[in-house]
Design a protein around this motif. Structure first.
Motif, PDB file in Angstrom:
ATOM      1  N   PHE A 166       0.884  -1.430   0.024  1.00 52.59           N
ATOM      2  CA  PHE A 166      -0.036   0.082   0.134  1.00 52.59           C
ATOM      3  C   PHE A 166       0.799   1.362   0.132  1.00 52.59           C
ATOM      4  O   PHE A 166       0.309   2.258  -0.014  1.00 52.59           O
ATOM      5  CB  PHE A 166      -1.000   0.264   1.111  1.00 52.59           C
ATOM      6  CG  PHE A 166      -2.072  -1.102   1.006  1.00 52.59           C
ATOM      7  CD1 PHE A 166      -3.314  -0.937   0.128  1.00 52.59           C
ATOM      8  CD2 PHE A 166      -1.971  -2.202   1.666  1.00 52.59           C
ATOM      9  CE1 PHE A 166      -3.902  -1.818   0.006  1.00 52.59           C
ATOM     10  CE2 PHE A 166      -2.925  -3.216   1.318  1.00 52.59           C
ATOM     11  CZ  PHE A 166      -3.963  -2.808   0.711  1.00 52.59           C
ATOM     12  N   ALA A 167       2.217   1.043   0.277  1.00 50.99           N
ATOM     13  CA  ALA A 167       3.159   2.147  -0.107  1.00 50.99           C
ATOM     14  C   ALA A 167       3.144   2.536  -1.544  1.00 50.99           C
ATOM     15  O   ALA A 167       3.889   3.601  -1.705  1.00 50.99           O
ATOM     16  CB  ALA A 167       4.326   1.975   0.634  1.00 50.99           C
ATOM     17  N   SER A 168       2.706   1.825  -2.444  1.00 55.85           N
ATOM     18  CA  SER A 168       2.843   2.071  -3.962  1.00 55.85           C
ATOM     19  C   SER A 168       2.036   3.229  -4.213  1.00 55.85           C
ATOM     20  O   SER A 168       1.946   4.091  -5.051  1.00 55.85           O
ATOM     21  CB  SER A 168       2.306   0.839  -4.727  1.00 55.85           C
ATOM     22  OG  SER A 168       2.240   1.057  -6.067  1.00 55.85           O
ATOM     23  N   ASP A 169       0.650   3.110  -3.750  1.00 53.85           N
ATOM     24  CA  ASP A 169      -0.258   4.185  -4.259  1.00 53.85           C
ATOM     25  C   ASP A 169      -1.300   4.692  -2.924  1.00 53.85           C
ATOM     26  O   ASP A 169      -1.224   6.159  -2.741  1.00 53.85           O
ATOM     27  CB  ASP A 169      -1.227   3.726  -5.272  1.00 53.85           C
ATOM     28  CG  ASP A 169      -2.047   4.653  -5.936  1.00 53.85           C
ATOM     29  OD1 ASP A 169      -1.492   5.380  -6.976  1.00 53.85           O
ATOM     30  OD2 ASP A 169      -3.029   5.036  -5.110  1.00 53.85           O
ATOM     31  N   ALA A 170      -1.883   3.899  -2.342  1.00 53.27           N
ATOM     32  CA  ALA A 170      -2.859   4.344  -1.414  1.00 53.27           C
ATOM     33  C   ALA A 170      -2.312   5.274  -0.436  1.00 53.27           C
ATOM     34  O   ALA A 170      -2.762   6.374   0.091  1.00 53.27           O
ATOM     35  CB  ALA A 170      -3.576   3.271  -0.625  1.00 53.27           C
ATOM     36  N   ALA A 171      -1.184   4.789   0.469  1.00 56.73           N
ATOM     37  CA  ALA A 171      -0.346   5.655   1.493  1.00 56.73           C
ATOM     38  C   ALA A 171      -0.158   6.838   1.024  1.00 56.73           C
ATOM     39  O   ALA A 171      -0.202   8.001   1.636  1.00 56.73           O
ATOM     40  CB  ALA A 171       0.279   4.661   2.081  1.00 56.73           C
ATOM     41  N   PRO A 172       0.845   7.030  -0.180  1.00 51.36           N
ATOM     42  CA  PRO A 172       1.444   8.428  -0.545  1.00 51.36           C
ATOM     43  C   PRO A 172       0.237   9.075  -0.959  1.00 51.36           C
ATOM     44  O   PRO A 172       0.496  10.438  -0.856  1.00 51.36           O
ATOM     45  CB  PRO A 172       2.334   7.866  -1.473  1.00 51.36           C
ATOM     46  CG  PRO A 172       2.034   6.540  -2.009  1.00 51.36           C
ATOM     47  CD  PRO A 172       1.501   5.872  -0.794  1.00 51.36           C
ATOM     48  N   THR A 173      -0.748   8.546  -1.641  1.00 50.78           N
ATOM     49  CA  THR A 173      -1.885   9.739  -1.944  1.00 50.78           C
ATOM     50  C   THR A 173      -2.488  10.128  -0.960  1.00 50.78           C
ATOM     51  O   THR A 173      -2.956  11.372  -0.925  1.00 50.78           O
ATOM     52  CB  THR A 173      -2.769   8.881  -2.970  1.00 50.78           C
ATOM     53  OG1 THR A 173      -2.372   8.124  -3.880  1.00 50.78           O
ATOM     54  CG2 THR A 173      -3.921   9.758  -3.436  1.00 50.78           C
ATOM     55  N   GLY A 174      -2.876   9.406   0.103  1.00 52.72           N
ATOM     56  CA  GLY A 174      -3.559   9.907   1.459  1.00 52.72           C
ATOM     57  C   GLY A 174      -2.641  11.020   1.997  1.00 52.72           C
ATOM     58  O   GLY A 174      -2.906  12.010   2.387  1.00 52.72           O
ATOM     59  N   TRP A 175      -1.250  10.820   2.305  1.00 53.10           N
ATOM     60  CA  TRP A 175      -0.323  11.482   2.765  1.00 53.10           C
ATOM     61  C   TRP A 175      -0.201  12.678   1.924  1.00 53.10           C
ATOM     62  O   TRP A 175       0.045  13.684   2.576  1.00 53.10           O
ATOM     63  CB  TRP A 175       1.057  10.913   2.915  1.00 53.10           C
ATOM     64  CG  TRP A 175       1.918  11.428   4.008  1.00 53.10           C
ATOM     65  CD1 TRP A 175       2.580  12.700   3.603  1.00 53.10           C
ATOM     66  CD2 TRP A 175       2.266  11.287   5.249  1.00 53.10           C
ATOM     67  NE1 TRP A 175       3.346  13.153   4.537  1.00 53.10           N
ATOM     68  CE2 TRP A 175       3.186  12.263   5.515  1.00 53.10           C
ATOM     69  CE3 TRP A 175       1.651  10.207   5.918  1.00 53.10           C
ATOM     70  CZ2 TRP A 175       3.419  12.003   7.171  1.00 53.10           C
ATOM     71  CZ3 TRP A 175       2.285  10.180   7.442  1.00 53.10           C
ATOM     72  CH2 TRP A 175       3.022  11.208   7.785  1.00 53.10           C
TER      73      TRP A 175
END
Length: 389
Positions: A166-175
């Motif tokens: 989830f560090a690929s997209d969901a987490a950095p997008t939310g951050w």
């Protein structure tokens, strides 16, 4: 190799496609270990994103093992376990030099499409239409990763595949929504959407010092995840008046930062939602801005609205007057993941950012169409389907 392909509106198929190969000296080939459905993929299925072609391999959120390395790659070796940013960026152009990786001038091999649609082309993205470069997606056994020294990141040994993917997209997008939205210590933050991105935006706001974070959704299993795993407050918009609840939570002012994490197929209640849905079905507008509109109306005067959801074209009845007369700052972007992923992997390693609860349904790539059906229809409590090729 085996891959999950887009075959038309609401049509997916698992089949054989050619193995990827090194095309440029900065490429690597990754054997996919985990690949995840994303809410923005549903816009492809619904036919709202232009320039898809039958046979396109979809998927953009993934983790894998490097199996082949181009001669120009400096930081990766065969056998490395890496998480790959969903956006393809060169790391050298003006935009990359300023941290605007999703706006890269060199990551998109089909810039004329974006220039025609939006004035300028964004960077490239895996598995997300030919307007985003036509790159083969991650729902496959192997993926070619361009500019690997820029977009692939070695995963610490202490971080599991289930967490790191989830560090690929969901987490950095939310951050990005929280950080670029200007969340500061003491702020009250409202997040529309309790999917993967919304939950990550809420957690990011908390880690950045927000005094209170409220997440808005209607699905009980997602709201329960927010309460249990994120620690934020929740509002069920099918049961409460969101505007009144946000005023009560902020002493009558409204949230300092409002983050929209829903996108062009937003669901809501009331006549505005019915109007948006009818116009989108009739193709009189391309997107449903329901959640964005609510965020604009409910943000405090002088506050910030950050749009994280994917939008493709034009919308109707956009509240420009509210933006001007309330003095709002409105921002939006595709995800500049290269800026955030190293920090997020450190947080994951320390246990400060957990994500594996989002993977409610783990299955074989052969079950890809079923996984998307569960995800799209929100059946069986599905928050994210994860495929293991």
């Amino acid at each position: 190799m085996k891959a999950l392909m887009w075959e038309g509106v609401n049509k997916l198929a698992v089949g054989e496609v050619p193995d990827p190969r090194i095309l440029n000296d900065q490429d690597v080939i990754v054997r996919v270990l985990r690949t995840v459905t994303c809410g923005s993929d549903l816009h492809l299925l619904s036919g709202y994103m232009p320039t898809m072609q039958a046979g396109d391999v979809i998927g953009h959120e993934f983790l894998g093992e490097v199996v082949e390395v181009g001669p120009g790659v400096r930081t990766h070796h065969v056998g490395d376990r890496v998480v790959v940013c969903s956006f393809v960026s060169c790391g050298r152009c003006w935009y990359c030099a300023h941290g605007l990786y999703a706006a890269c001038d060199n990551g998109n091999t089909n810039p004329v499409i974006g220039e025609t649609l939006w004035g300028f082309a964004p960077g490239g993205c895996f598995g997300y239409s030919h307007a985003m470069g036509g790159n083969a997606g991650s729902h496959a056994e192997y993926v070619r990763v361009p500019f690997a020294d820029v977009g692939a990141f070695r995963v610490p040994d202490g971080v599991s595949d289930e967490r790191a993917v989830f560090a690929s997209d969901a987490a950095p997008t939310g951050w990005m929504g929280a950080e670029d939205g200007g969340v500061s210590p003491g702020d009250v933050v409202a997040v529309w959407g309790a999917g993967g991105v919304g939950q990550m935006a809420a957690r990011a706001a908390m880690l950045l010092g927000a005094e209170r974070v409220l997440v808005i959704d209607r699905l009980p299993e997602r709201l329960e995840q927010v309460t249990r795993h994120i620690g934020a407050d929740v509002l069920d918009y099918s049961r409460v008046d969101v505007g009144e609840a946000l005023l009560e939570a902020t002493g009558g002012r409204g949230p300092d930062v409002c983050i929209e994490a829903v996108g062009m197929e937003a669901h809501s209640t009331g006549p505005a939602y019915a109007y948006d849905k009818a116009k989108q079905w009739l193709r009189l507008q391309s997107d449903r801005p329901t959640a964005v509109r609510e965020a604009v109306y409910h943000a405090r005067k002088g506050g910030t609205v950050f749009v994280l959801g994917v939008f493709a074209g034009v919308v109707d009845t956009f509240p420009l007057g509210a933006i001007v007369n309330k003095g709002l700052t409105v921002k939006g972007s595709q995800m500049h993941g290269q800026r955030f992923i190293p920090r997020l992997l450190e947080l994951m390693e320390r246990g400060e950012l957990v994500t594996e609860h989002l993977a409610t349904h783990v299955m074989s790539l052969d079950d890809g169409p079923k996984g998307y059906e569960l995800f799209k229809k929100k059946q069986d409590g599905c928050v994210r389907s994860v495929f293991v090729p």
